[in-house]
Design an enzyme around this catalytic site. Sequence first.
Site, mmCIF file in Angstrom:
data_model
loop_
_atom_site.group_PDB
_atom_site.id
_atom_site.type_symbol
_atom_site.label_atom_id
_atom_site.label_comp_id
_atom_site.label_asym_id
_atom_site.label_seq_id
_atom_site.Cartn_x
_atom_site.Cartn_y
_atom_site.Cartn_z
ATOM 1 N N ARG A 44 0.935 -1.171 -0.125
ATOM 2 C CA ARG A 44 0.130 -0.054 0.023
ATOM 3 C C ARG A 44 0.896 1.222 -0.054
ATOM 4 O O ARG A 44 1.399 1.655 1.091
ATOM 5 C CB ARG A 44 -0.870 0.037 1.279
ATOM 6 C CG ARG A 44 -1.729 -1.155 1.448
ATOM 7 C CD ARG A 44 -2.499 -1.067 2.590
ATOM 8 N NE ARG A 44 -3.428 -2.356 2.887
ATOM 9 C CZ ARG A 44 -4.107 -2.625 3.843
ATOM 10 N NH1 ARG A 44 -3.962 -1.961 4.915
ATOM 11 N NH2 ARG A 44 -4.682 -3.816 3.729
ATOM 12 N N ASP B 120 1.465 5.123 0.104
ATOM 13 C CA ASP B 120 0.542 6.487 0.470
ATOM 14 C C ASP B 120 0.448 7.433 -0.443
ATOM 15 O O ASP B 120 0.861 7.387 -1.812
ATOM 16 C CB ASP B 120 1.480 7.161 1.667
ATOM 17 C CG ASP B 120 1.935 6.427 2.879
ATOM 18 O OD1 ASP B 120 1.130 5.551 3.424
ATOM 19 O OD2 ASP B 120 3.075 6.473 3.444
ATOM 20 N N ARG C 180 9.887 6.803 4.569
ATOM 21 C CA ARG C 180 9.800 7.962 4.645
ATOM 22 C C ARG C 180 10.526 8.555 6.322
ATOM 23 O O ARG C 180 11.230 9.318 6.329
ATOM 24 C CB ARG C 180 8.584 8.579 4.668
ATOM 25 C CG ARG C 180 8.290 8.468 3.192
ATOM 26 C CD ARG C 180 6.617 8.487 2.978
ATOM 27 N NE ARG C 180 6.340 9.913 3.404
ATOM 28 C CZ ARG C 180 4.995 10.214 3.524
ATOM 29 N NH1 ARG C 180 3.993 9.493 3.433
ATOM 30 N NH2 ARG C 180 4.650 11.594 4.002
#
Lengths: 269, 269
Positions: free
Chosen positions: A50, A52, A218
């Site tokens: 998934r 973002d 991140r």
Amino acid sequence: MPHFKLTIAYDGTGLVGWQRQASGVSVQGLLEDALSELDGREVAVAGAGRTDAGVHALAQVATASLERVIDGHGVVRALNTRLPESVRVLDALEVPATFHARFTARSKTYRYRIWNGDVLPPFESRYVWHVPAPPLDAGAMAQAALLLQGSHDFAAFQGAGTEPHSTERIIFSSSFRPLDDGALAAESARVVGDADRVVGALIAYEICGNGFLRHMVRNIVGTLVEVGRRRRPAAWVEEVLRSRARARAGPTAPAEGLFLVSVDYMQTP
Amino acid sequence: MPHFKLTIAYDGTGLVGWQRQASGVSVQGLLEDALSELDGREVAVAGAGRTDAGVHALAQVATASLERVIDGHGVVRALNTRLPESVRVLDALEVPATFHARFTARSKTYRYRIWNGDVLPPFESRYVWHVPAPPLDAGAMAQAALLLQGSHDFAAFQGAGTEPHSTERIIFSSSFRPLDDGALAAESARVVGDADRVVGALIAYEICGNGFLRHMVRNIVGTLVEVGRRRRPAAWVEEVLRSRARARAGPTAPAEGLFLVSVDYMQTP
């Protein structure tokens, strides 16, 4: 009932991410809508990971089954006709029904692109995190990146809002790589006669692992840049890792610099 | 009164082109507004060449005079703060008042990018003309491109709506070049295991001359692609050139594939 492995590239700008949401445009939603239209019934698409909102993919992988008799080339053509330009199906390969994009994935590779120059070229602005000069300490960042390799509890790098059973992950590689892409930007620099400085401005971090927690890449990049900015020594990254406390790590780097590069599988379908 | 040579990169997507228009956002308009705000009075900006709506620039050149005492770095910073991300000032160099972006230009180089593959990667869609397979005949196009070199009357390649005094121009070079940029797109292909086909899908034509008529590069590219599609032999380009009739040439290639690469000057400022 053919079962397909789809390889998909997307520019995540303006999308809500991979997963279908209550509102906004998602890659999964676009693919499911296009496949449902093609197959004349509801089709579910399973993605390898998934991504973002705002995150890009060079080669995301998804699986879907159709009732219609159609070959891979037909699927690629039919989907690309229905999808926006920002989402492209690169390949559709018929695979055994046991092949699942997520469950059979062995590893995923992400790349994070940083523009470490004063002026951000317009052709890069959607695809990098702009960290203006002074130049980041590449040596310290490279050293810090290596500390993440191996099997670790990555709780310190987990974004809020998710609590998976385990925060243990295996990182096969974590390193900075020389980057020869972004050539349009580099060319601008060459014309200005400042090629070295500006070509060196593009920095890419690449991480390959058996799985990733929410915002993990991140948060790692935000932490490595703290080291690059000489606010912390390289060894601090190990301290953060051991603390298992999100509050100890650096800030979350922006989504636009992140690319899902590839997904590798145990079985070669 | 410092006089500056500005080097500017822009993503032309959504812009009405270089020149200020009655409506729409132009690069000249953006620069003049930003410089006027900086200098507290109306500032005029002269560009080396007028790029059309949608055309990009790696390094357009413009000149402007300020009353304010400010150095080059200050100008770059002040302008980039005021400009949108799609327009970036790469450099501002103080030059003698005799230096004029257009009148002292010796040559300009344009590049035209073509994506000759079935699937157009999302990271390229704003920066190429998508000419799907079958593969263009690279040899014939290269041969045809060479026929344009030298001093010729390019009336056949002039867009409607302009009648300059002379349609004679000198083309110093006209050729296709191997392209190593677009690496983000190439990487997607590599993952799919089809690198050769897709890397080869990016084709770049480059032309350098002492001046260009309106739509000249795009009309030349539209004509060369007719040759690449095997609809005409390479020698047909010479026929078109000699005819001086726009109706004989190929269609105008779309704006998004075109880049102003650089502008060269007689005096090195």
